[in-house]
Enzyme design. Structure first.
Site, short mmCIF file in Angstrom:
data_model
loop_
_atom_site.label_atom_id
_atom_site.label_comp_id
_atom_site.label_asym_id
_atom_site.label_seq_id
_atom_site.Cartn_x
_atom_site.Cartn_y
_atom_site.Cartn_z
N ASP A 74 33.54 80.48 -18.63
CA ASP A 74 32.21 80.00 -19.01
C ASP A 74 31.16 80.46 -18.01
O ASP A 74 31.31 80.26 -16.81
CB ASP A 74 32.20 78.48 -19.11
N GLY A 118 31.72 73.02 -14.78
CA GLY A 118 31.89 73.98 -15.87
C GLY A 118 31.85 73.25 -17.20
O GLY A 118 31.19 72.22 -17.34
N CYS A 119 32.56 73.77 -18.18
CA CYS A 119 32.60 73.14 -19.51
C CYS A 119 33.01 71.68 -19.38
O CYS A 119 34.02 71.36 -18.76
CB CYS A 119 33.58 73.89 -20.41
N PHE A 120 32.24 70.78 -19.99
CA PHE A 120 32.52 69.36 -19.80
C PHE A 120 33.74 68.86 -20.55
O PHE A 120 34.25 67.78 -20.26
CB PHE A 120 31.31 68.48 -20.07
N TRP A 121 34.28 69.63 -21.49
CA TRP A 121 35.48 69.17 -22.21
C TRP A 121 36.64 68.93 -21.25
O TRP A 121 37.29 67.90 -21.31
CB TRP A 121 35.91 70.18 -23.26
#
EC number: 1.8.4.11
Length: 166
Positions: free
Chosen positions: A88, A10-13
Site C-alpha cells: 500500500d 498502513g491499511c487499517f484492515w
C-alpha cells in the site's frame, strides 16, 4: 482504566484485526483521521484528501500497557518507510500514533525517542494530537473478520503468546 489511542500502520484492515487479537483491547473501529475535515469518504481518501487510515483502539491499561502496545506496534510496521506499508502506497498509509490525551502522546513520544536512539536513526512514525475523526464506512469495519481471505500486509499470527487473547 480504559484509554483510547488511534493506531496507523498502513491499511487499517490488518491493523484492526491484529489488535482485536490482543488481550486488553476492548474495542476497535476503522477511521480516517487528521485530514483537516470530518465526513470524508473512502474515495476522497484514496484521491489524496490527506487523511490517514487509522484504527481507534480502546484498551484497558491494567491489562496491557502503553509499552506493550508500542512493542506490538513495532512488530507490524516498517518505521523507515514513508507513506508505504506492504503493497500500500499513499499518504493515507503513513504510520503513527494519535490521541486526544497529552500525557499519552508524551509517553509514546518518549518511547519513540528511545527507539530512535537505540536504532541510531530517525523514523517516520508520527506522534500527534487527533484533530478530526471520521468512522470508515461499514464495509471497512471488521473487514478481515468478514473476509477471512482478504488482503493483509500484516502477519496476524505474529502476536507473542503473553499478549494473545484467550
Amino acid at each position: 482504566m480504559q484509554k483510547e489511542i488511534f493506531i496507523a500502520g498502513g491499511c487499517f484492515w490488518g491493523v484492526e484485526r491484529y489488535f482485536q487479537k490482543v488481550k486488553g483491547v476492548l474495542d476497535t473501529k476503522a477511521c480516517y483521521i487528521n485530514g483537516g475535515f470530518e465526513g470524508v469518504k473512502y474515495k476522497e481518501v484514496c484521491e489524496g484528501s490527506s487523511h490517514v487510515e487509522a484504527v481507534r483502539v480502546i484498551y484497558d491499561n491494567s491489562k496491557i500497557t502503553e509499552e506493550d502496545l508500542w512493542k506490538l506496534y513495532l512488530r507490524i510496521i516498517n518505521p523507515y518507510s514513508l507513506n508505504k506499508q506492504g503493497n500500500d502506497r499513499g499518504v493515507q498509509y503513513r504510520i503513527g500514533l494519535y490521541s486526544y490525551d497529552k500525557d499519552l502522546l508524551k509517553k509514546f513520544s518518549d518511547l519513540n525517542e528511545a527507539f530512535m536512539k537505540s536504532e541510531g536513526k530517525k523514523n517516520y512514525i508520527e506522534i500527534q494530537k487527533v484533530e478530526d475523526v471520521t468512522l470508515a464506512e461499514e464495509y471497512h469495519q471488521n473487514y478481515l473478520l468478514k473476509n477471512v481471505n482478504g488482503y493483509c500486509h500484516i502477519n496476524l499470527d505474529d502476536i507473542p503468546e503473553e499478549y494473545q487473547k484467550q
